[in-house]
Design an enzyme around this catalytic site. Structure first.
Site, short mmCIF file in Angstrom:
data_model
loop_
_atom_site.label_atom_id
_atom_site.label_comp_id
_atom_site.label_asym_id
_atom_site.label_seq_id
_atom_site.Cartn_x
_atom_site.Cartn_y
_atom_site.Cartn_z
N LYS A 77 51.40 43.92 50.29
CA LYS A 77 50.30 44.54 49.45
C LYS A 77 50.82 45.12 48.10
O LYS A 77 51.85 45.98 48.33
CB LYS A 77 49.75 45.27 50.48
CG LYS A 77 48.43 46.01 50.23
CD LYS A 77 47.87 46.75 51.40
CE LYS A 77 46.59 47.29 51.19
NZ LYS A 77 46.05 48.03 52.10
N SER A 152 41.09 46.74 53.40
CA SER A 152 41.62 46.94 51.95
C SER A 152 42.90 45.53 51.78
O SER A 152 43.02 45.23 50.65
CB SER A 152 42.12 48.11 51.30
OG SER A 152 43.24 48.60 52.00
N SER A 176 42.43 48.90 57.52
CA SER A 176 42.96 47.87 56.56
C SER A 176 43.57 46.78 56.49
O SER A 176 43.70 45.82 55.75
CB SER A 176 43.43 48.89 55.01
OG SER A 176 42.44 49.50 54.35
#
Lengths: 481, 96
Positions: A77, A152, A176
């Site tokens: 990420k 996210s 997330s």
């Protein structure tokens, strides 16, 4: 296709020299080329560097060397610092930022031989539940491109679901990792707070941020979780607790394990398809010998309001560092220092980051601190106590990860409050610092459903063990694209 | 509670954020909504409850107070991110 392999399968094939790391990395890169125009999971792809590393890995394997992840490609990420590689947090303010050091978890994966092939999209600074808040465009759900991947860590989960990599790393602050894992039909684990180092994660909510794995199977999560766990002198909130051999633990039986079903998580307007999938999973686990106990967690209904005070407050403080002085977008147009701060932040930060900074600044400002922040931290105590008490009576808690499956892109992006309510089932474990894993649990109208298992602090092994038994006894659906 | 435009301007100034007229209006409405939702916390009795900021019970994690030099190459890379530097230091506009 090689890019479809799990970590476990890739390890064996590399070890037996059935495949080379170069072939494996190439297969993933080709998959990215072929599908990422539509999915948009990757912010940066490191084609050249990844192939150099793959060649080196093959040379080491040829010499008989062995590391657990040697030659295995992964995606991180883009709010995780990766030295010499652009690290944007999907924000315009960090569009050209090159990280000068590696996050501790990146160092650990590197030491184990893993090869970083791309950085994944996210909601800007991890603020969101849909990956629509990215400055670089929305990621699409590989199961249905008109839908969000969740967030996210939406880029990481979509990349794993679409087989662009063997595994991915995400971060979870209030769901997330678990939310996108659920929407994309992959495994996503948020370990106990303090289990793995936060050093080198671009900070969001320091009191709940954790890094964790997103993988194709439970065993792969067990492998990565073991590697990234442990204390770190650069993160003094990491805890010196025994790190279990998760791969061994997940082989154990689940007969007699007590699983709590909190009634509040099953009556709050969950979709019929999600309820059906969860009920079948519960039946399956009963057949496998688990015992179910009805429990009640009445204070968890306050988890979202608590979270949306605690998080913006910590965000407003953590994002103060983006000031146009030391790094990132800098607008030098004004006359004094204040102008540089305000112009750079006004230009570089997106709407949701601004909203959270404003909300947090307000909640922490003179005259409001007691009414908002302090009050929220006290209710947080009640939520934590209630979950701890429940976990004395049961070994783990089972809930849906989300009340519904992936929603349409654009459907809720104009209403921040509605988006915050997406976190309804996932924030409690974050506020209490408990480990939780989202496990694929069937489909509703062709879209993946996720089951969340929440364990006692530092007892990742038990939730993984139950998840593994369920996975072994359920059908895995293959994504066809 | 309803936030007025002047409240939003004040918060934006505290947060060092330039906001357009459009943003001032939009955030005013949205933040008022969110605060209205959050106000349900007032119904919880927390009279004798301690606040929680740390969930694992760690207290005072100490380390040796020694200088741990950042590797030169990484330090230079970090400095290279700053818009202006002088003598290996970040240069800023005058503060006073």
């Amino acid at each position: 296709m090689l890019n479809e392999l799990t970590i476990k399968e890739a390890q064996e094939k590399l070890k037996n020299k059935e495949i080379s790391s170069v072939d494996l990395v190439k297969a993933c890169l080709e998959r990215i080329k072929k599908t990422d125009e539509k999915v948009k999971a990757c912010v940066s792809v490191l084609e050249e560097g990844a192939l150099v590393e793959a060649k080196k890995a093959d040379e080491r394997i040829a010499k008989g060397e062995w590391e657990e992840l040697l030659g295995i490609p992964y995606i991180a990420k883009d709010n995780i610092m990766t030295r010499g590689v652009r690290t944007t947090a999907s924000s315009k303010i960090l569009e050209n930022y090159i990280a000068p050091y590696d996050a501790t978890i990146i160092k650990k994966i590197k030491a184990a031989g893993g090869i970083l092939i791309a950085k994944a999209n996210l909601d800007e600074f991890a603020h969101g539940a849909s990956t629509e808040n990215s400055a670089f465009g929305t990621t699409h759900n590989p199961w249905d491109l008109s839908r969000v991947p969740g967030g996210s860590s939406g880029g990481s989960a979509a990349a794993v679901a679409a087989n662009m990599c063997i595994f991915a790393l995400g971060t979870d602050t209030g769901g997330s990792i678990r939310c996108p894992a659920s929407f994309c039909g992959v495994v996503g684990m948020k370990p106990t707070y303090g289990r793995a180092s936060r050093f080198g994660l671009i900070a969001m909510t320091s009191s709940t941020d954790v890094p964790g794995p997103i993988t194709k199977t439970i065993e792969d999560t067990a492998i990565i979780q073991k590697i990234i766990s442990g204390t770190d002198k650069n993160d003094l909130t990491t805890v010196d607790e025994k790190i279990d051999d998760y791969q061994e633990e997940i082989q154990k039986d689940i007969k007699g394990l007590k699983i709590g079903l909190p009634k509040e998580f099953f009556e709050e307007g969950i979709d019929a398809g999600v309820a059906d999938s969860l009920n079948s999973a519960i039946e399956k686990l009963k057949e496998l010998g688990a015992e179910f106990v009805d429990i009640s967690l009445p204070n968890t209904k306050y988890a979202v309001p608590v979270y949306y005070i605690v998080t913006p407050s910590e965000v407003s403080s953590n994002l103060a560092r983006f000031d146009g002085i030391r790094y990132g977008l800098s607008d030098q147009g004004g006359s004094d220092l204040f102008d540089i701060y305000a112009h750079s932040r006004g230009k570089g930060l997106g709407p949701e980051a601004k909203r959270r900074i404003m909300l947090g600044t307000y909640a922490l400002s003179a005259g409001y601190y007691d009414a908002y922040y302090l009050k929220a931290q006290k209710v947080r105590t009640l939520i934590k106590q209630e979950m701890d008490e429940a976990l004395k009576k049961v070994d783990l808690i089972l809930t849906p990860t989300s009340p519904h499956t992936a929603f349409k892109i654009g459907e809720q992006s104009n209403d921040p409050l509605k988006m915050y309510l997406e976190d309804i089932f996932v924030t409690s474990a974050s506020l209490a610092g408990l480990p939780a894993v989202s496990v694929p649990c069937g489909f509703s109208d062709g879209l993946p459903v996720g089951m969340q298992l929440i364990g006692s602090r530092f007892d990742e092994k038990t939730i993984l063990r139950v998840a593994k038994k369920y996975e072994e006894n359920s059908e895995k659906a293959e994504l066809k694209t | 509670m309803k936030l007025e435009k002047k409240d939003i301007e004040h918060i934006a100034r505290l947060a060092r954020l330039d906001l357009s007229e459009q943003e001032l209006k939009e955030y005013g409405d949205q933040l008022s909504d969110v605060l209205g939702y959050i106000n349900q916390l007032q119904e919880v009795n927390t009279d004798s409850v301690e606040p929680t900021a740390q969930v694992t019970g760690l207290e005072n994690s100490l380390r040796e107070d020694t200088v741990d030099n950042w590797p030169e190459a990484e330090r230079e890379e970090a400095l290279a991110e700053a818009p202006e530097t002088e003598d290996h230091q970040v240069k800023v506009k005058r503060v006073l």
